[in-house]
Motif scaffolding. Structure first.
Motif, short mmCIF file in Angstrom:
data_model
loop_
_atom_site.label_atom_id
_atom_site.label_comp_id
_atom_site.label_asym_id
_atom_site.label_seq_id
_atom_site.Cartn_x
_atom_site.Cartn_y
_atom_site.Cartn_z
N LEU A 259 23.87 -2.27 32.92
CA LEU A 259 23.82 -3.71 33.15
C LEU A 259 25.22 -4.28 33.35
CD1 LEU A 259 22.00 -6.26 33.16
CD2 LEU A 259 22.46 -6.47 30.71
N ILE A 260 26.16 -3.84 32.52
CA ILE A 260 27.54 -4.32 32.64
C ILE A 260 28.14 -3.88 33.97
CG2 ILE A 260 29.86 -4.07 31.68
CD1 ILE A 260 28.55 -3.89 28.91
N GLU A 261 27.84 -2.66 34.38
CA GLU A 261 28.36 -2.17 35.67
C GLU A 261 27.78 -2.98 36.82
OE1 GLU A 261 28.61 1.97 38.29
OE2 GLU A 261 27.66 1.96 36.32
N ALA A 262 26.49 -3.29 36.74
CA ALA A 262 25.85 -4.07 37.80
C ALA A 262 26.40 -5.49 37.85
CB ALA A 262 24.33 -4.11 37.58
N GLY A 263 26.75 -6.03 36.68
CA GLY A 263 27.26 -7.39 36.62
C GLY A 263 28.68 -7.54 37.13
N LYS A 264 29.43 -6.45 37.18
CA LYS A 264 30.80 -6.44 37.73
C LYS A 264 31.64 -7.61 37.23
CE LYS A 264 29.55 -3.92 41.92
NZ LYS A 264 30.05 -2.67 41.40
N GLY A 265 31.94 -7.60 35.96
CA GLY A 265 32.79 -8.65 35.40
C GLY A 265 32.06 -9.64 34.51
N ALA A 266 30.73 -9.60 34.54
CA ALA A 266 29.96 -10.51 33.68
C ALA A 266 30.16 -10.15 32.21
CB ALA A 266 28.48 -10.45 34.04
N ARG A 267 30.30 -11.15 31.36
CA ARG A 267 30.41 -10.92 29.92
C ARG A 267 29.00 -10.85 29.33
NH1 ARG A 267 35.99 -10.14 29.98
NH2 ARG A 267 37.04 -11.93 30.90
N VAL A 268 28.79 -9.93 28.41
CA VAL A 268 27.48 -9.78 27.79
C VAL A 268 27.52 -10.31 26.36
CG1 VAL A 268 25.75 -8.14 26.96
CG2 VAL A 268 26.78 -7.82 29.21
N LEU A 269 26.59 -11.19 26.06
CA LEU A 269 26.44 -11.74 24.71
C LEU A 269 25.04 -11.41 24.22
CD1 LEU A 269 27.49 -13.54 22.37
CD2 LEU A 269 26.52 -15.50 23.61
N VAL A 270 24.96 -10.69 23.12
CA VAL A 270 23.67 -10.32 22.55
C VAL A 270 23.18 -11.48 21.68
CG1 VAL A 270 22.47 -8.77 20.96
CG2 VAL A 270 24.16 -7.85 22.58
N VAL A 271 21.98 -11.96 21.98
CA VAL A 271 21.33 -12.99 21.16
C VAL A 271 20.01 -12.40 20.69
CG1 VAL A 271 20.37 -15.32 21.11
CG2 VAL A 271 22.43 -14.87 22.44
N THR A 272 19.92 -12.10 19.41
CA THR A 272 18.81 -11.28 18.94
C THR A 272 18.31 -11.70 17.57
OG1 THR A 272 18.15 -8.99 18.52
CG2 THR A 272 20.40 -9.60 17.92
N GLY A 273 17.08 -11.28 17.30
CA GLY A 273 16.51 -11.48 15.97
C GLY A 273 16.66 -10.23 15.12
N VAL A 274 17.18 -9.16 15.73
CA VAL A 274 17.42 -7.90 15.00
C VAL A 274 18.67 -8.07 14.14
CG1 VAL A 274 17.92 -5.45 15.21
CG2 VAL A 274 16.36 -6.55 16.83
N SER A 275 18.52 -7.89 12.84
CA SER A 275 19.64 -8.14 11.92
C SER A 275 20.36 -6.86 11.49
CB SER A 275 19.13 -8.89 10.68
OG SER A 275 18.11 -8.14 10.04
N ASP A 276 20.11 -5.75 12.16
CA ASP A 276 20.73 -4.48 11.79
C ASP A 276 22.19 -4.45 12.25
OD1 ASP A 276 21.49 -1.89 11.34
OD2 ASP A 276 19.82 -0.96 12.39
#
Length: 270
Positions: A106-123
């Motif tokens: 996903l990061i490679e496809a985004g070519k510079g896009a920043r990824v922010l995880v927004v999740t309900g998983v608390s691990d």
């Protein structure tokens, strides 16, 4: 309010009078706010369409944030990422898929896009793994919208967004990795080998005698003996047999056994 009998509308989201599928990508050129601040183009990735709708409503009223695409699974996310959003917001769990499995793609496809995880998983381990794979931060779904907006703007500028416990875990993990690397004495030994010595090890693993190794490398048998003495010293092994065992264990060579009748002479004779 009067509802028109168009069942097809139930399968689409209505946003300011324009219907679109939850995963439809919208190609919007970058614009600026009234203050001249560039809008942050955002791609939303979550398996729950109700959550996507809620985020869209929140961001619609937040200056400087523009949702340019939505996806509900890995294939749609990677396809939408090709439109070069500024920030990709993604959950860790997408139905039967785990976003950690395709985060690098996903990061490679985004070519510079920043990824922010927004999740309900608390691990915390999952959070740390996401950061190790390239995510710029993690926000729990229990946080406030204001916290999310602040995190989006921070990661958009290239800053990390981690809470104190996550930061401590990330630093501890990095420290453990550094210590483990320094604590591996075999790596240091192997690094001291010259390219010629590595060649001698490979040929020795093929069952060649000193004379045969000398012929292959166009050097004298005496020089081969010097190389072997140096190898024994650097790797702290006593003889050819110990060297072969060491080479096999540490992937310096693939040992191909000779026929049983010739094994002692081929491997042990000098």
């Amino acid at each position: 309010m009067r509802y028109v009998g168009r069942r097809a509308q139930n399968r689409y989201r209505i946003h300011r009078g324009v219907m679109k599928k939850p995963y439809e990508n919208v190609d919007i050129e970058p614009v600026t706010t009234e203050s001249g601040t560039p809008n942050i183009r955002i791609l939303l990735v979550d398996a729950h369409t109700l959550f996507l709708a809620g985020l869209c409503c929140l961001m619609r009223d937040e200056p400087g944030l523009t949702v340019v695409g939505q996806a509900i699974n890995a294939a749609q996310a990677i396809a939408c990422a090709c439109t070069r959003p500024d920030v990709i917001i993604i959950d860790l769990i997408l139905g039967s898929e785990n976003s950690l499995d395709f985060l690098a793609d996903l990061i490679e496809a985004g070519k510079g896009a920043r990824v922010l995880v927004v999740t309900g998983v608390s691990d915390p381990q999952c959070h740390l793994r996401a950061v190790q794979l390239g995510a710029m931060g993690v926000v729990l779904k229990t946080e406030s919208p204001g916290c999310l907006f602040k995190a989006i703007r921070k990661v958009h500028t290239g800053e990390m967004w981690l809470n104190r416990s996550m930061m401590a875990s990330a630093m501890a993990e990095a420290f453990r990795a550094t210590v483990a690397k320094k604590a591996d004495p075999e790596s240091a030994k192997i690094a001291n080998l010259s390219s010629r010595e590595r060649q001698v090890i490979v040929m020795l693993s093929q069952g060649l005698k000193n004379k045969e190794i000398a012929n292959r490398l166009f050097i004298s048998e005496k020089t081969v003996g010097h190389h072997l003495s140096s190898i024994f010293s650097k790797l702290d092994v006593k003889d050819r047999l110990e060297l072969l065992v060491y080479a096999y264990r540490h992937n310096l060579a693939k040992i191909t056994p000779a026929p049983a009748a010739n094994l002692p002479d081929r491997l042990l004779a000098s």
